[in-house]
Design a protein around this motif. Structure first.
Motif: not given
Length: 313
Positions: A180, A182, A192, A194-195, A199
């Motif tokens: 989690g 960056s 980041d 999420e890239q 999920d």
């Protein structure tokens, strides 16, 4: 991380040669959690090779077939020079009675035994990445509650190919992103999580009712449990007896499992009436439940996989 359930005792109030009183051991990657402790539980642990180190015991209610194994197990641990504390979690009003069992015949363990009364609807234990939640059940002439082991969500899958396309160097940066954090690249670009991380993935859920009538609280205890261990003392031809004694039938357990969205249903607390042949209970549950329903034998071990274990990735 593995999770294995061993059914130490699957019988009702009266033991048989095939089934001992209630006890269930969960081994979660080496951490052992014991649910109920009927007479002879310590011998079942030895017999079925579960390992003997338990730090938490969860009691559903104070009927003898769920607690009379406590004195012997506690004393055996003492004879084995145990030093680690034992935590016993139980419904409100249980502490004085359980303390009497711990100290039966004036015995005083040489290690701490801490008894915690927990109200239904609360958390009995918060682990590093899971909780043991309580829910109220309905049994005859006693305060009773069940337990739900609910794991935290796990990080999503890491997309290594995508990370490399974005210029993330192979090595520690991968782990930081998966956790989690960056990452800034040499050219100043920031990637980041999420890239490159999918999920969150659900953890596992195990629900153990102890003795109970079918109740809504079991349905809401955990959404879509991977394994529901439910009272199924009688077959449907003894439904009146089940109601009168505060138990469930195989069909009733299956209906609760269906409403809860359970993946598998283990039917336990089998009456001695069905000694040697529990098929009437099992068959009616299978007819009312689309998932896997089974009556476990004493000593049977069941692995609980992650919900996404069958995914191709």
């Amino acid at each position: 991380m593995s999770m294995r359930v061993t059914f130490l005792g699957t019988g009702g109030a009266v033991p048989t040669t095939e089934r001992g009183p209630s006890a269930l051991l969960v081994n979660r990657d080496g951490e052992r959690l014991l649910f109920d402790c009927g007479e002879g539980t310590q011998r079942q642990m030895m017999r079925f090779g579960t390992g003997f180190t338990v730090s938490h015991l969860f009691v559903t209610h104070l009927h003898g077939d769920h607690v009379l194994g406590i004195p012997g197990l506690i004393q055996t641990w003492d004879f084995n020079d145990r030093e680690e504390p034992l935590a016993i979690h139980a419904p409100p009003g249980s502490k004085r009675h359980l303390q009497s069992l711990v100290n039966v015949a004036g015995y005083r363990p040489g290690y701490p035994v801490n008894i915690h009364e927990v109200r239904p609807g609360n958390v009995a234990l918060s682990g590093d990445d899971y909780e043991i939640r309580t829910f109220e059940t309905v049994h005859r002439n006693v305060r009773s509650m069940g337990y739900a082991l609910v794991e935290d969500d796990r990080p999503g899958r890491f997309d290594r190919e995508k990370a490399e396309e974005l210029g993330v160097p192979v090595g520690p940066a991968f782990g930081r992103l998966h956790e989690g954090e960056s990452v800034e690249l040499e050219d100043g670009t920031v990637v980041d999580p999420e890239q490159v991380v999918g999920d969150p993935r659900p953890g596992r859920k195990l629900v153990y009712t102890g003795d109970t009538r079918p109740v809504d609280a079991t349905v809401s205890a955990a959404d879509e449990p991977d394994l529901l261990v439910h009272d199924a003392t009688f077959a449907e031809d003894r439904a009146d007896r089940a109601r009168g004694t505060g138990h469930s039938t195989g069909r009733e357990a299956a209906e609760i499992a269906t409403r809860a969205g359970a993946k598998r249903l283990a039917l336990t607390h089998i009456s001695s009436r069905y000694a040697g042949n529990a098929s009437p209970i099992e068959n009616e549950a299978r007819a009312a439940f689309d998932g896997e329903a089974f009556v476990p034998d004493d000593g049977q071990k069941v692995d609980v996989p992650y919900p996404d274990a069958d995914d191709s990735e």
